[in-house]
Scaffold this motif. Structure first.
Motif, PDB file in Angstrom:
ATOM      1  N   TRP A   1       0.752  -1.180  -0.148  1.00 43.38           N
ATOM      2  CA  TRP A   1       0.126   0.135  -0.094  1.00 43.38           C
ATOM      3  C   TRP A   1       0.840   1.367  -0.022  1.00 43.38           C
ATOM      4  CZ3 TRP A   1      -4.439  -2.014  -1.543  1.00 43.38           C
ATOM      5  CH2 TRP A   1      -4.729  -3.101  -1.220  1.00 43.38           C
TER       6      TRP A   1
ATOM      7  N   VAL B   1      -2.456   5.602  -0.904  1.00 45.59           N
ATOM      8  CA  VAL B   1      -3.467   4.896  -0.569  1.00 45.59           C
ATOM      9  C   VAL B   1      -3.839   4.673   0.927  1.00 45.59           C
ATOM     10  CG1 VAL B   1      -4.346   2.330  -0.104  1.00 45.59           C
ATOM     11  CG2 VAL B   1      -3.357   3.140  -2.322  1.00 45.59           C
TER      12      VAL B   1
ATOM     13  N   TRP C   1      -6.853   6.519   5.897  1.00 45.09           N
ATOM     14  CA  TRP C   1      -7.251   7.013   7.190  1.00 45.09           C
ATOM     15  C   TRP C   1      -7.895   8.118   7.298  1.00 45.09           C
ATOM     16  CZ3 TRP C   1      -7.766   3.015  10.173  1.00 45.09           C
ATOM     17  CH2 TRP C   1      -6.773   1.875   9.787  1.00 45.09           C
TER      18      TRP C   1
ATOM     19  N   ILE D   1      -7.521  -3.803  -7.379  1.00 45.33           N
ATOM     20  CA  ILE D   1      -8.090  -3.921  -6.272  1.00 45.33           C
ATOM     21  C   ILE D   1      -9.657  -4.273  -6.639  1.00 45.33           C
ATOM     22  CG2 ILE D   1      -6.702  -2.257  -5.225  1.00 45.33           C
ATOM     23  CD1 ILE D   1      -8.732   0.102  -5.346  1.00 45.33           C
TER      24      ILE D   1
ATOM     25  N   ASN E   1      -7.975 -10.054  -0.780  1.00 49.66           N
ATOM     26  CA  ASN E   1      -8.330 -11.215  -0.850  1.00 49.66           C
ATOM     27  C   ASN E   1      -9.638 -11.006  -1.839  1.00 49.66           C
ATOM     28  OD1 ASN E   1     -10.596 -11.374   0.691  1.00 49.66           O
ATOM     29  ND2 ASN E   1      -9.169 -11.938   2.400  1.00 49.66           N
TER      30      ASN E   1
ATOM     31  N   PHE F   1     -16.602   1.673  -2.218  1.00 50.50           N
ATOM     32  CA  PHE F   1     -16.459   2.694  -3.204  1.00 50.50           C
ATOM     33  C   PHE F   1     -17.911   2.897  -3.930  1.00 50.50           C
ATOM     34  CE2 PHE F   1     -11.671   1.731  -3.260  1.00 50.50           C
ATOM     35  CZ  PHE F   1     -11.583   2.893  -2.977  1.00 50.50           C
TER      36      PHE F   1
ATOM     37  N   HIS G   1     -16.631  -5.090   7.022  1.00 50.12           N
ATOM     38  CA  HIS G   1     -15.230  -4.727   6.510  1.00 50.12           C
ATOM     39  C   HIS G   1     -14.143  -4.904   7.412  1.00 50.12           C
ATOM     40  CE1 HIS G   1     -11.698  -2.702   5.114  1.00 50.12           C
ATOM     41  NE2 HIS G   1     -11.960  -1.685   5.569  1.00 50.12           N
TER      42      HIS G   1
HETATM   43  C1  HEM Z   1     -14.963   4.144   8.367  1.00 52.30           C
HETATM   44  C2  HEM Z   1     -14.706   3.083   8.378  1.00 52.30           C
HETATM   45  C3  HEM Z   1     -13.836   2.612   7.239  1.00 52.30           C
HETATM   46  C4  HEM Z   1     -13.923   2.491   5.870  1.00 52.30           C
HETATM   47  C5  HEM Z   1     -15.133   3.301   5.120  1.00 52.30           C
HETATM   48  C6  HEM Z   1     -12.816   1.804   5.131  1.00 52.30           C
HETATM   49  C7  HEM Z   1     -12.693   1.634   3.755  1.00 52.30           C
HETATM   50  C8  HEM Z   1     -11.793   1.167   3.097  1.00 52.30           C
HETATM   51  C9  HEM Z   1     -11.265   0.881   1.800  1.00 52.30           C
HETATM   52  C10 HEM Z   1     -12.350   1.717   0.653  1.00 52.30           C
HETATM   53  C11 HEM Z   1     -10.559   0.114   1.424  1.00 52.30           C
HETATM   54  C12 HEM Z   1      -9.715  -0.033   0.207  1.00 52.30           C
HETATM   55  C13 HEM Z   1      -8.490   1.088   0.012  1.00 52.30           C
HETATM   56  C14 HEM Z   1      -7.671   1.087  -1.265  1.00 52.30           C
HETATM   57  O1  HEM Z   1      -7.669   0.355  -1.822  1.00 52.30           O
HETATM   58  O2  HEM Z   1      -7.870   2.276  -1.396  1.00 52.30           O
HETATM   59  C15 HEM Z   1     -10.299  -0.546   2.833  1.00 52.30           C
HETATM   60  C16 HEM Z   1      -8.994  -1.409   3.059  1.00 52.30           C
HETATM   61  C17 HEM Z   1      -8.490  -1.848   4.223  1.00 52.30           C
HETATM   62  N1  HEM Z   1      -8.916  -1.362   5.398  1.00 52.30           N
HETATM   63 FE1  HEM Z   1     -10.625   0.020   5.917  1.00 52.30          FE
HETATM   64  N2  HEM Z   1     -12.192   1.339   5.969  1.00 52.30           N
HETATM   65  C18 HEM Z   1     -12.659   1.470   7.322  1.00 52.30           C
HETATM   66  C19 HEM Z   1     -12.076   1.147   8.578  1.00 52.30           C
HETATM   67  C20 HEM Z   1     -11.220   0.297   8.774  1.00 52.30           C
HETATM   68  C21 HEM Z   1     -10.458   0.098  10.175  1.00 52.30           C
HETATM   69  C22 HEM Z   1     -11.002   0.419  11.373  1.00 52.30           C
HETATM   70  C23 HEM Z   1      -9.519  -0.767   9.816  1.00 52.30           C
HETATM   71  C24 HEM Z   1      -8.339  -1.539  10.835  1.00 52.30           C
HETATM   72  C25 HEM Z   1      -8.841  -2.368  11.639  1.00 52.30           C
HETATM   73  C26 HEM Z   1      -9.412  -1.024   8.364  1.00 52.30           C
HETATM   74  C27 HEM Z   1      -8.314  -1.813   7.700  1.00 52.30           C
HETATM   75  C28 HEM Z   1      -8.455  -2.124   6.520  1.00 52.30           C
HETATM   76  C29 HEM Z   1      -7.391  -2.815   5.784  1.00 52.30           C
HETATM   77  C30 HEM Z   1      -6.265  -3.667   6.401  1.00 52.30           C
HETATM   78  C31 HEM Z   1      -7.503  -2.758   4.459  1.00 52.30           C
HETATM   79  C32 HEM Z   1      -6.778  -3.537   3.299  1.00 52.30           C
HETATM   80  C33 HEM Z   1      -7.364  -4.836   3.254  1.00 52.30           C
HETATM   81  C34 HEM Z   1      -6.464  -5.875   2.469  1.00 52.30           C
HETATM   82  O3  HEM Z   1      -5.356  -5.901   2.629  1.00 52.30           O
HETATM   83  O4  HEM Z   1      -7.409  -6.479   1.813  1.00 52.30           O
HETATM   84  N3  HEM Z   1     -10.378  -0.159   7.778  1.00 52.30           N
HETATM   85  N4  HEM Z   1     -10.907   0.219   3.724  1.00 52.30           N
END
Ligand code: HEM
Length: 237
Positions: free
Chosen positions: A11, A15, A20, A86, A112, A123, A205
């Motif tokens: 990442w 990204v 965040w 992605i 995955n 999205f 998620h």
């Molecule tokens: C408001 C809450 C959240 C939203 C809307 C959100 C949205 C997203 C989106 C859109 C992606 C894709 C990123 C990209 O390719 O640009 C993503 C990936 C990811 N998010 Fe979140 N996220 C949220 C909260 C969290 C939290 C709290 C965590 C941690 C526990 C987290 C961990 C991850 C991880 C680890 C990935 C990558 C997953 C992978 O490797 O397949 N997310 N998230």
């Protein structure tokens, strides 16, 4: 038996910053959105409602600019910034999903297959909020980018559009106002339904990420902070 792993950069900073900023913005938007939706329950006055909507719209601009930036780098970025990496549209996705269900693969460099489906849903919903939110900001509190257009469309005296204030009937043509409300209706419906869908999908998620972290052991949560996953040698794509 321990598996030999290597540190792999996945990442990009773009990204991670997007992710965040998005988490913070969406958390604030959900919180303020819930208060707006339940204004009566919380005894919010009209002025209070206007203030909450103004804050919601300002945070919404941060969310919108951040999302626009992410949508753009999906087309012009590198590696795992790109949509092709992605989203679940590549040939062989159904097969990959089947193998994922059968636990055939131990780790993934990007998302995955279940993650790809979730990312697509997130999205789509966030883009719905982006478009509908900007239209509603124009019809509710006359904020950019459409506020001037809507205020002018309902003004009796077009030379004094600045007199038009949220929740006030001063200089407002009632018939034109009702027309504007009719235009607003499908956008507010979309905004509310997408809001509830996000309320459902976001915990899912996070749950999915925790399950993947336990199953794949690639440190994927910290990868969203550092950029690096720990992948088994010769076993990931
Ligand atoms: C408001 C809450 C959240 C939203 C809307 C959100 C949205 C997203 C989106 C859109 C992606 C894709 C990123 C990209 O390719 O640009 C993503 C990936 C990811 N998010 Fe979140 N996220 C949220 C909260 C969290 C939290 C709290 C965590 C941690 C526990 C987290 C961990 C991850 C991880 C680890 C990935 C990558 C997953 C992978 O490797 O397949 N997310 N998230």
């Amino acid at each position: 038996m321990s598996i030999e792993r290597e540190q792999v950069f996945v990442w990009s900073r773009k990204v991670r910053v997007f992710h965040w900023v998005n988490v913070i913005a969406i958390t604030l938007l959900i919180f303020i959105g819930l208060v707006i939706l339940n204004g009566k329950l919380f005894g919010v006055s009209t002025d209070g409602k206007i203030l909450l909507k103004t804050i919601h719209v300002i945070v919404g601009y941060v969310f919108a600019i951040n999302l626009l930036f992410r949508l753009l780098i999906g087309f012009i970025g590198k590696g795992y910034e790109r949509w092709s990496k992605i989203l679940p549209f590549k040939q062989g996705f159904s097969q990959a999903l089947l193998e994922f269900k059968q636990h055939k693969k131990t780790a993934y460099k990007g998302h995955n297959p279940a993650g790809k489906l979730m990312v697509l849903a997130l999205f789509l919903l966030m883009s719905t909020q982006f478009v509908s939110g900007l239209v509603i900001a124009g019809t509710d509190i006359y904020y950019p980018p459409f506020g001037d257009y809507f205020a002018e469309s309902i003004a009796i005296d077009k030379n004094n559009v600045a007199d038009i204030k949220p929740y006030s009937k001063e200089n407002v043509d009632e018939a034109a106002y009702q027309q504007m409300r009719a235009i607003r209706k499908p956008f507010i419906t979309a905004h509310v339904y997408a809001f509830y869908s996000l309320l459902f999908l976001i915990p899912l998620h996070i749950f999915g990420v925790i399950i993947a972290e336990r199953r794949e052991k690639t440190a994927l949560v910290s990868a969203m902070l550092t950029g690096y996953k720990y992948l088994p040698k010769h076993d990931s794509k």
